[in-house]
Design a protein around this motif. Structure first.
Motif, mmCIF file in Angstrom:
data_model
loop_
_atom_site.group_PDB
_atom_site.id
_atom_site.type_symbol
_atom_site.label_atom_id
_atom_site.label_comp_id
_atom_site.label_asym_id
_atom_site.label_seq_id
_atom_site.Cartn_x
_atom_site.Cartn_y
_atom_site.Cartn_z
ATOM 1 N N MET A 332 1.062 -0.941 -0.334
ATOM 2 C CA MET A 332 0.153 0.235 -0.431
ATOM 3 C C MET A 332 0.930 1.299 0.038
ATOM 4 O O MET A 332 1.839 1.161 0.464
ATOM 5 C CB MET A 332 -0.996 -0.053 1.308
ATOM 6 C CG MET A 332 -1.867 0.853 1.004
ATOM 7 S SD MET A 332 -2.928 1.050 2.720
ATOM 8 C CE MET A 332 -3.467 0.053 2.253
ATOM 9 N N ARG A 335 -2.256 6.033 0.427
ATOM 10 C CA ARG A 335 -3.548 5.134 2.462
ATOM 11 C C ARG A 335 -5.192 5.746 1.424
ATOM 12 O O ARG A 335 -5.648 4.854 1.406
ATOM 13 C CB ARG A 335 -3.129 6.019 3.216
ATOM 14 C CG ARG A 335 -4.032 5.854 4.348
ATOM 15 C CD ARG A 335 -3.812 4.368 4.899
ATOM 16 N NE ARG A 335 -5.811 3.921 5.587
ATOM 17 C CZ ARG A 335 -6.278 3.849 5.578
ATOM 18 N NH1 ARG A 335 -6.549 3.177 4.312
ATOM 19 N NH2 ARG A 335 -7.251 3.220 6.594
ATOM 20 N N ALA A 338 -7.501 2.924 -0.692
ATOM 21 C CA ALA A 338 -6.950 1.509 0.294
ATOM 22 C C ALA A 338 -8.074 0.520 -0.588
ATOM 23 O O ALA A 338 -7.777 -0.560 -0.896
ATOM 24 C CB ALA A 338 -7.227 1.775 1.525
ATOM 25 N N PHE A 358 -1.678 -4.723 2.686
ATOM 26 C CA PHE A 358 -0.682 -4.274 3.660
ATOM 27 C C PHE A 358 -1.080 -2.874 4.550
ATOM 28 O O PHE A 358 -2.006 -2.476 3.359
ATOM 29 C CB PHE A 358 0.914 -3.606 3.461
ATOM 30 C CG PHE A 358 1.723 -3.665 4.580
ATOM 31 C CD1 PHE A 358 2.250 -4.714 4.937
ATOM 32 C CD2 PHE A 358 1.820 -2.165 4.605
ATOM 33 C CE1 PHE A 358 3.156 -4.609 6.212
ATOM 34 C CE2 PHE A 358 2.441 -1.679 6.090
ATOM 35 C CZ PHE A 358 3.733 -3.347 7.068
ATOM 36 N N PRO A 359 -1.768 -3.445 5.576
ATOM 37 C CA PRO A 359 -2.700 -2.097 5.677
ATOM 38 C C PRO A 359 -2.551 -1.010 6.307
ATOM 39 O O PRO A 359 -3.191 0.243 6.275
ATOM 40 C CB PRO A 359 -3.479 -2.537 7.269
ATOM 41 C CG PRO A 359 -1.873 -3.230 7.819
ATOM 42 C CD PRO A 359 -1.669 -3.829 6.414
ATOM 43 N N GLU A 360 -1.031 -0.857 6.291
ATOM 44 C CA GLU A 360 -0.640 0.947 6.059
ATOM 45 C C GLU A 360 0.074 1.529 4.688
ATOM 46 O O GLU A 360 1.223 0.336 4.845
ATOM 47 C CB GLU A 360 -0.235 0.929 7.404
ATOM 48 C CG GLU A 360 -1.061 0.704 8.444
ATOM 49 C CD GLU A 360 -0.622 0.625 9.834
ATOM 50 O OE1 GLU A 360 1.262 1.531 9.964
ATOM 51 O OE2 GLU A 360 -0.866 -0.520 10.422
#
Lengths: 419, 419
Positions: A332, A335, A338, A358-360
């Protein structure tokens, strides 16, 4: 992940033979579990009084629960009852390498038939299990307790059976002479009698050669002849069915389960790691549930030693290093986009390719480090340029490749990389 | 078999998002499990002193073990740490319909990230899970604790939060008026304040409509605005990703996990069986392992209620009746040709078709009864005539068909029957 994979493989093989899963509670009434147990196992059992003042204990194997379950339900289940049971058991013993207070058992059994066909199928399950696990070189050592009992019967030694078997069990470690000495001195049989037993136990050669020798030794003993014909049918069948013949040997010396097994017995050794001992053992027993029912329930089964097998596979370098079950990491970078990263992951999953997002929006270095540490095979990357042109960077983490492809090409590109 | 199938489905979906399996022991030190527990849960725990004089207890959920495990291993694991854990837990409570002293939990969590992207992915996992199980009509009700907290903050009611939430939890059962009355009489807030809370909790409409209303109600509260923007991103993303919009609703009244959850919360209801309650619930929590480590570990996750879901699937007629995982029964008529029956079974297994061999040459009626009771789809039959001509009778047990085919045609014939 390695353990889950091994258990999944066992499950697949068991199911392919018609064995169905059952589960039983971890806790049983203490008297159910300990009715038959010797003092040694009593001491190892986790036992306590519960909120309802019941004397309960945690199961220490899956055989006693199977006996209780079969006795209770065999009328509805019908026979033959084929089940597998994979679950933890508990023993309060001192832990050691490969021995834990909680460990996994992985059993399959056929209950309610004394047909030798079920003995032969048990052997085939073991064979297919190791083949499916991916072991090329392994040996299933087969014997039949009736062969040894027949010889003892013929030589009028049945009353000394347990002492003789105990001495015989040490053959590998102390050798023929010392075993004979023990039989003479401690069991009290003559040197000639001990010699007869050892002559049979130490027979070597192909199964056919050994079976021929046994034929002469056992004539006149009904028990022995039954054991012999069971073994003859077993080796004949695996020939008909085309099992590689070097994988199944006849070893007249193995006598596991002194009081429990009554017919065919099995032990499995890995060609590349024989030292760790048998990784799958079992046999035929006369009456599973005699403590719980008057109905006679003969059976045959075996158990994969999951923890020992995993230790072996690790030593043989057969376990995957990856700690992610998904091959693709979608990194990522923006942001606020997303949803786009999640959408491409979704597209991959719909094509049957696992993908983690990947969250961030952390730095590329950090995300790549994460990808490599976890063992992802592919990283997908997109920033402003890629979004503008409707493309993705596809990075092969195994071969180090990198290519820029259109969104609609991502699935095909990744399929080519990971398949 | 139904339970194993359900768990397998959950595992597949969890894995497709990059969650990896872990397992932890059934027994933990009692102080680990009970450190945080209230008195109610203490009483339900199976706790005893083991052989080594350790005060141990059986886990009553998978969350406390996850907290202990994460605190212990997070340095090697790294974050985000995504794991699923499927295993039994124990509570010494009174059993009831769908509530047992031993039951299965089926959890997945993402630890170590407070990014709302992980909240959104948690929702997607739940969605995919029910889709994969084969449920057409289900609703995931979403809320965010920050929205309610924001409103309380704005109305200076934060100190009454637990009382207000407790009253609000009864909304479905007792209705608006009685909830307002409880808030006024027992919590001690004004009727106008209670009205504000209820106005928000009872918002209905599409997620967009509710979000617009919330926007007005929450302006000026930082907490509330964060919650709102998290929900906005969530509903925007599921639109981008094409999730059916009637499957995800915004329900501002749900406030589960009074002290535990701090952000997004999820409940899942079956369209055809809403009365059984939520079958998959979860949410975001601020600090998983505060009792065990000073490192702050935020996370988000949910748990499939396996036993409840199985009860629902049974009620909906979604569980298979068959008690064999193998579709084919090879019947046996000539005991001395057991090897031939086993060989055809082997051929089927090699083609990926599970096959069980009936182990004894019993009468046709008995073997067919066995086949039908177990739910086999096909029976293979061969006697003298068939062996002489190299053929098999292939009996379709579902459609009642019967055909005689050459041995080399058996696999293809059966594939056509069962696929």
């Amino acid at each position: 992940m390695a353990r889950e994979h091994l258990i999944d493989t066992a499950r697949q093989v068991y199911r392919s033979y018609g064995f169905a899963p059952i589960d039983t509670p971890a806790l049983e009434y203490a008297e159910v579990l300990l009715g038959k147990g010797g003092e040694e196992s009593d001491k190892q059992v986790f036992r306590f009084t519960d909120q309802g003042d019941r004397d309960v204990a945690m199961r220490f194997d899956l055989t006693v629960p199977l006996a209780r379950y079969s006795a209770q339900h065999i009328q509805e289940l019908g026979t033959p009852f084929r089940r597998y049971h994979i679950g933890p058991v508990w023993r309060g013993e001192r832990p050691a390498r490969g021995r834990y207070r909680e460990f996994m058992q992985c059993d399959f059994d056929t209950i309610g038939s004394d047909s030798n066909a079920t003995d032969i199928e048990t052997l085939m399950v073991i064979h297919d299990l190791f083949e499916k696990i991916g072991i090329e070189r392994f040996t299933i050592r087969v014997n039949n307790r009736r062969v040894l009992n027949g010889l003892l019967e013929k030589n009028d030694l049945l009353q000394h059976a347990s002492g003789i078997l105990r001495a015989l069990d040490k053959l590998d470690k102390i050798g023929r002479d010392k075993v004979v000495a023990e039989m003479v001195e401690q069991v009290g049989i003559s040197e000639a009698q001990a010699g007869n037993v050892l002559d049979m136990a130490m027979l070597t050669g192909t199964p056919d050669e050994i079976l021929t020798s046994l034929d002469g030794m056992l004539q006149g003993s009904e028990t022995g002849e039954t054991g012999l014909s069971n073994l003859q049918e077993l080796f004949g069948t695996i020939r008909t069915c085309g099992l590689p013949q070097d994988r199944v040997t006849l070893d007249v010396s193995i006598a596991r389960g002194l009081n429990y097994y009554t017919g065919t017995i099995y032990e499995t050794f890995l060609g590349d790691l024989p030292g760790i001992g048998s990784v799958c053992s079992g046999g035929r027993y006369d009456n599973l549930a005699q403590l719980f029912t008057s109905q006679k329930l003969p059976g045959v089964g075996a158990s994969l030693g999951v923890d020992r097998m995993l230790a072996a596979m690790e030593e043989l370098g057969m376990t995957e290093k990856a700690t992610t079950p998904a091959p693709v990491l979608v990194t990522m970078f923006e942001r606020e986009r997303a949803a786009d990263y999640m959408q491409i992951a979704r597209t991959l999953r719909q094509a049957g390719i696992g993908a983690e997002v990947f969250p961030e929006a952390k730095g590329i270095g950090k995300q790549m480090k994460y990808a490599n540490r976890k063992g992802f095979q592919v990283a997908l990357i997109a920033g402003t340029d890629e979004f503008a042109s409707g493309t993705w960077q596809v990075k092969g983490l195994v071969d180090g490749s990198q290519q820029q492809v259109a969104t609609e090409q991502v699935v095909a590109t990744i399929e080519a990389l990971i398949r």
